[in-house]
Scaffold this active site. Structure first.
Site, PDB file in Angstrom:
ATOM      1  N   CYS A 157       0.833  -1.200   0.000  1.00  0.00           N
ATOM      2  CA  CYS A 157       0.000   0.000   0.000  1.00  0.00           C
ATOM      3  C   CYS A 157       0.870   1.253   0.000  1.00  0.00           C
ATOM      4  CB  CYS A 157      -0.911   0.030   1.224  1.00  0.00           C
ATOM      5  SG  CYS A 157      -2.239  -1.142   1.146  1.00  0.00           S
TER       6      CYS A 157
ATOM      7  N   ASP B 263       2.817   2.508   2.753  1.00  0.00           N
ATOM      8  CA  ASP B 263       3.181   3.101   4.041  1.00  0.00           C
ATOM      9  C   ASP B 263       3.646   2.018   5.011  1.00  0.00           C
ATOM     10  OD1 ASP B 263       2.446   5.720   3.308  1.00  0.00           O
ATOM     11  OD2 ASP B 263       0.361   5.332   3.824  1.00  0.00           O
TER      12      ASP B 263
ATOM     13  N   CYS C  75       4.233   8.185   2.192  1.00  0.00           N
ATOM     14  CA  CYS C  75       3.930   9.511   1.648  1.00  0.00           C
ATOM     15  C   CYS C  75       4.295  10.599   2.658  1.00  0.00           C
ATOM     16  CB  CYS C  75       2.441   9.586   1.315  1.00  0.00           C
ATOM     17  SG  CYS C  75       1.379   9.474   2.767  1.00  0.00           S
TER      18      CYS C  75
ATOM     19  N   CYS D 239      -3.173   7.616   7.740  1.00  0.00           N
ATOM     20  CA  CYS D 239      -1.786   7.731   8.187  1.00  0.00           C
ATOM     21  C   CYS D 239      -1.714   8.030   9.685  1.00  0.00           C
ATOM     22  CB  CYS D 239      -1.045   8.812   7.406  1.00  0.00           C
ATOM     23  SG  CYS D 239      -0.859   8.449   5.656  1.00  0.00           S
TER      24      CYS D 239
END
Length: 172
Positions: A33, A35, A60, A104
């Site tokens: 994905c 992360d 990211c 996140c």
């Protein structure tokens, strides 16, 4: 897309690195994905306080900013205080994240809580088996998916990102 606080923590992340012989480690994320986040803790045994905290994050700008802010928030806190840090607290401290990046903040709080649990387990003599990582990237019905490279919204069955011209067959 990102506010000034997020950009500051992304461009100038605090507490990046690895702690050799950490007292607790928490790792979350999925490399497919995009992360992956690892939190390392050093605990002051007398005060049950986080004396040092470091992170390594592959992901990211939001994931890096979350890791940086989280470590700033947790450093110096007692374990009980650190356990209360939530994903919402981290997002608020960053003065908000784009809607498609709120996950996140979950990673950050989860990694911190896992590192504290790892410390508690070691102290109690508990050895937990490491979970096998599930490398598949799956969606539930109606979930939105984003390119792991450029964050453009994608059809969940996409194998190529038109925006950044990248092949997604393995990463997506």
């Amino acid at each position: 897309m990102y506010n000034q606080v997020v950009m500051d923590h992304f461009k100038n992340p605090r507490n990046v690195g690895v702690i050799e012989d950490p007292d607790g480690v928490g790792e979350v994320g999925n490399p497919l994905c995009g992360d992956m986040m690892t939190i390392y803790l050093k605990i002051d045994e007398n005060e049950k306080r986080i004396s040092d905290i470091k992170f390594q994050t592959f992901g990211c700008g939001s994931a890096i900013a979350v890791s940086s802010m989280l470590t700033e928030m947790a450093k110096g806190k007692t374990l009980d205080e650190a356990r209360k840090i939530s994903n919402k607290d981290v997002a608020e401290a960053l003065e908000g994240l784009p809607k498609n990046k709120l996950h996140c903040s979950n990673l950050g709080a989860d990694a911190l809580h896992m590192a504290i649990q790892d410390y508690d387990d070691k102290k109690a003599g508990i050895v937990r088996p490491r979970e096998e990582r599930e490398e598949k990237h799956e969606h539930g019905d109606g979930e939105t998916c984003y390119c792991p490279y450029c964050d453009v919204e994608l059809d969940e069955k996409a194998s190529f990102c038109e925006a950044c011209q990248r092949d997604l067959t393995e990463e997506h």
